[in-house]
Design a protein around this motif. Structure first.
Motif, PDB file in Angstrom:
ATOM      1  N   CYS A  85       2.376  11.794 -15.890  1.00 25.94           N
ATOM      2  CA  CYS A  85       3.091  12.160 -14.665  1.00 25.94           C
ATOM      3  C   CYS A  85       2.312  13.209 -13.880  1.00 25.94           C
ATOM      4  CB  CYS A  85       4.474  12.713 -15.002  1.00 25.94           C
ATOM      5  SG  CYS A  85       5.665  11.460 -15.525  1.00 25.94           S
ATOM      6  N   GLY A  86       2.147  12.955 -12.597  1.00 26.62           N
ATOM      7  CA  GLY A  86       1.476  13.896 -11.708  1.00 26.62           C
ATOM      8  C   GLY A  86       2.403  14.359 -10.606  1.00 26.62           C
ATOM      9  N   GLN A  87       1.819  14.917  -9.546  1.00 28.74           N
ATOM     10  CA  GLN A  87       2.630  15.503  -8.495  1.00 28.74           C
ATOM     11  C   GLN A  87       3.440  14.457  -7.751  1.00 28.74           C
ATOM     12  OE1 GLN A  87       2.760  18.815  -8.370  1.00 28.74           O
ATOM     13  NE2 GLN A  87       4.490  18.553  -6.978  1.00 28.74           N
ATOM     14  N   GLY A  88       2.909  13.237  -7.644  1.00 32.52           N
ATOM     15  CA  GLY A  88       3.634  12.199  -6.918  1.00 32.52           C
ATOM     16  C   GLY A  88       4.987  11.911  -7.543  1.00 32.52           C
ATOM     17  N   ILE A  89       5.018  11.700  -8.846  1.00 30.95           N
ATOM     18  CA  ILE A  89       6.292  11.399  -9.505  1.00 30.95           C
ATOM     19  C   ILE A  89       7.194  12.623  -9.516  1.00 30.95           C
ATOM     20  CG2 ILE A  89       5.514  11.942 -11.856  1.00 30.95           C
ATOM     21  CD1 ILE A  89       7.753   8.979 -10.895  1.00 30.95           C
ATOM     22  N   ARG A  90       6.615  13.821  -9.574  1.00 29.60           N
ATOM     23  CA  ARG A  90       7.440  15.033  -9.491  1.00 29.60           C
ATOM     24  C   ARG A  90       8.101  15.147  -8.123  1.00 29.60           C
ATOM     25  NH1 ARG A  90       2.919  17.178 -12.519  1.00 29.60           N
ATOM     26  NH2 ARG A  90       3.581  17.703 -14.639  1.00 29.60           N
ATOM     27  N   ASP A  91       7.355  14.828  -7.058  1.00 25.34           N
ATOM     28  CA  ASP A  91       7.922  14.884  -5.709  1.00 25.34           C
ATOM     29  C   ASP A  91       9.065  13.882  -5.553  1.00 25.34           C
ATOM     30  OD1 ASP A  91       6.124  16.830  -4.979  1.00 25.34           O
ATOM     31  OD2 ASP A  91       4.766  15.479  -3.912  1.00 25.34           O
ATOM     32  N   VAL A  92       8.840  12.653  -6.030  1.00 25.54           N
ATOM     33  CA  VAL A  92       9.824  11.594  -5.841  1.00 25.54           C
ATOM     34  C   VAL A  92      11.091  11.852  -6.646  1.00 25.54           C
ATOM     35  CG1 VAL A  92      10.273   9.136  -6.260  1.00 25.54           C
ATOM     36  CG2 VAL A  92       8.114   9.847  -5.231  1.00 25.54           C
ATOM     37  N   THR A  93      10.966  12.456  -7.834  1.00 27.25           N
ATOM     38  CA  THR A  93      12.119  12.606  -8.730  1.00 27.25           C
ATOM     39  C   THR A  93      12.727  14.005  -8.715  1.00 27.25           C
ATOM     40  OG1 THR A  93      10.696  13.171 -10.622  1.00 27.25           O
ATOM     41  CG2 THR A  93      11.227  10.834 -10.278  1.00 27.25           C
ATOM     42  N   ARG A  94      12.267  14.892  -7.844  1.00 26.70           N
ATOM     43  CA  ARG A  94      12.769  16.272  -7.873  1.00 26.70           C
ATOM     44  C   ARG A  94      14.281  16.326  -7.749  1.00 26.70           C
ATOM     45  NH1 ARG A  94      14.421  19.686  -4.075  1.00 26.70           N
ATOM     46  NH2 ARG A  94      13.735  18.313  -2.394  1.00 26.70           N
ATOM     47  N   ILE A  95      14.850  15.618  -6.780  1.00 26.17           N
ATOM     48  CA  ILE A  95      16.293  15.721  -6.562  1.00 26.17           C
ATOM     49  C   ILE A  95      17.091  14.913  -7.581  1.00 26.17           C
ATOM     50  CG2 ILE A  95      16.110  16.291  -4.118  1.00 26.17           C
ATOM     51  CD1 ILE A  95      16.698  13.389  -3.459  1.00 26.17           C
ATOM     52  N   ALA A  96      16.414  14.150  -8.428  1.00 25.54           N
ATOM     53  CA  ALA A  96      17.135  13.433  -9.485  1.00 25.54           C
ATOM     54  C   ALA A  96      17.736  14.394 -10.506  1.00 25.54           C
ATOM     55  CB  ALA A  96      16.207  12.436 -10.181  1.00 25.54           C
ATOM     56  N   ALA A  97      17.347  15.657 -10.467  1.00 20.05           N
ATOM     57  CA  ALA A  97      17.909  16.661 -11.371  1.00 20.05           C
ATOM     58  C   ALA A  97      19.289  17.136 -10.936  1.00 20.05           C
ATOM     59  CB  ALA A  97      16.959  17.865 -11.464  1.00 20.05           C
ATOM     60  N   SER A  98      19.798  16.635  -9.809  1.00 20.81           N
ATOM     61  CA  SER A  98      21.079  17.087  -9.272  1.00 20.81           C
ATOM     62  C   SER A  98      22.248  16.687 -10.172  1.00 20.81           C
ATOM     63  CB  SER A  98      21.291  16.515  -7.867  1.00 20.81           C
ATOM     64  OG  SER A  98      20.282  16.950  -6.988  1.00 20.81           O
ATOM     65  N   ASP A  99      23.367  17.387 -10.002  1.00 19.32           N
ATOM     66  CA  ASP A  99      24.566  17.194 -10.818  1.00 19.32           C
ATOM     67  C   ASP A  99      25.205  15.829 -10.527  1.00 19.32           C
ATOM     68  OD1 ASP A  99      26.952  17.314 -12.149  1.00 19.32           O
ATOM     69  OD2 ASP A  99      27.666  19.160 -11.204  1.00 19.32           O
TER      70      ASP A  99
END
Length: 361
Positions: free
Chosen positions: A202-216
């Motif tokens: 995993c690199g920055q691209g997947i981190r950018d795309v999935t950042r808001i997936a951590a939401s409640d």
């Protein structure tokens, strides 16, 4: 505005209360969970003591499913001169209030376009709304005094007022907020059972795309339940694009030259349309998006590194427009990507090299 009551001390309610309290407004905090209200009060957001009389403004910051009922109760009790909510959907609560027979003259629907992946009062900050759009959805029934108090709230929170029709707002947030949340979650869900070797790449691209997936998830179920139609409409368009893209990719696997050519054109089309959409996303301070050059600097993961880079960049007279950090896998190091005006990039790179920084092309 001298007094306010904030009903609902989650992230948005507590952040609004903190902003108001920091600017001299006496804020009274109410929540169905007394511990949440006490936590917000301990942060300096206000007091859990009830007001002695009617306050200037009531801010209802509860989930969309409960917004109309809480507003109707507050209107019935006459707790304020003006009432607003900060729910992320606007058409539904207004129609529910109408169905309940509420007087809409002292009410205005609003939605601050700000948030975090974390929820609750401990995630709140007084500057959450600074520079962010805050949508106001007045109707012909809305009193001028109520609109003015809402505008005063937006100003005290240092947000940017945007006036919209309630249903137009709901269609807009379906496109720019609610659908991205679902798509981010869907992409992140592919990682749940993925091979560990793949996940380690995993690199920055997947981190950018999935950042808001951590939401409640509980919060988002409530939001999406209040705006299902517009979100489904946007997702249907995305689904059509996905179907065409799958067909195009299968075509690229074909031995048939015509199918490969058609697949190539279809992939190019969806990527080009993505480029065209991306340039419409507002840039810095809401202005038209600008094109920046990147100066990438290798840094070690230790205290003071970022401060030193910014200090050296400042000495060169270069304004850093934006910054990203890409962390190295398995190493205590990373790349700091400094976004600057194209004409400033060579100056900054030379200045940082002179001060001993390793610049990556």
């Amino acid at each position: 505005m001298r007094t306010a009551v904030v009903i609902g001390t989650g992230l948005v309610g507590t952040s609004a209360a903190l902003a108001l309290a920091s600017r001299g407004v006496t804020v009274h905090l109410v929540d169905h969970d007394p511990e949440s209200a006490r936590t917000a009060a301990s942060l300096g957001a206000g007091t859990t003591e009830p007001p002695e009389g009617r306050v200037d403004l009531a801010v209802v910051a509860v989930p969309p499913a409960h917004t109309a009922a809480v507003l109707a109760a507050a209107l019935r009790d006459g707790v304020a001169r003006a009432y607003l909510d900060v729910a992320s959907v606007k058409g539904g609560p207004r129609r529910e209030l109408e169905a309940l027979g509420a007087d809409l003259a002292p009410y205005i629907g609003t939605h601050p376009m700000a948030g975090k992946e974390r929820s609750g009062p401990l995630a709140a900050t007084a500057d959450l709304f600074e520079g962010r759009p805050w949508v106001l959805t007045p109707t012909r029934d809305t009193d001028t005094e109520v609109l003015n108090l809402a505008l005063e709230l937006v100003a005290l929170c240092r947000a940017v007022p945007v006036v919209m029709d309630a249903d137009a707002h709901d269609r807009a947030v379906a496109l720019v907020s609610h659908t991205p949340q679902l798509i981010s979650s869907m992409v992140a869900a592919r990682l749940e059972d993925a091979d560990e070797t793949a996940v380690r790449l995993c690199g920055q691209g997947i981190r950018d795309v999935t950042r808001i997936a951590a939401s409640d998830p509980r919060m988002w179920v409530e939001i999406l339940s209040a705006n299902p139609g517009p979100v489904a409409d946007v997702l249907a368009g995305v689904a059509a694009d996905l179907d065409e893209t799958v067909t195009a990719l299968r075509g690229l696997q074909s031995a048939d030259e015509d199918k490969r050519r058609a697949g190539t054109e279809a992939i190019r089309s969806v990527l080009s349309r993505g480029n065209a959409g991306r340039v419409r996303v507002p840039g810095k301070h809401g202005a038209a998006p600008a094109s920046y050059d990147v100066v990438a600097v290798l840094i070690s993961d230790r205290p003071g590194e970022l401060a030193a880079i910014f200090a050296d960049a400042g000495r060169s007279g270069t304004n850093i427009e934006d910054v990203r950090i890409e962390h190295a896998t398995g190493q205590q190091a990373g790349l700091v990507q400094l976004m600057v005006e194209p004409s400033a990039a060579p100056v900054l790179a030379a200045a940082l090299r002179e001060r001993g920084w390793s610049i990556r092309q």
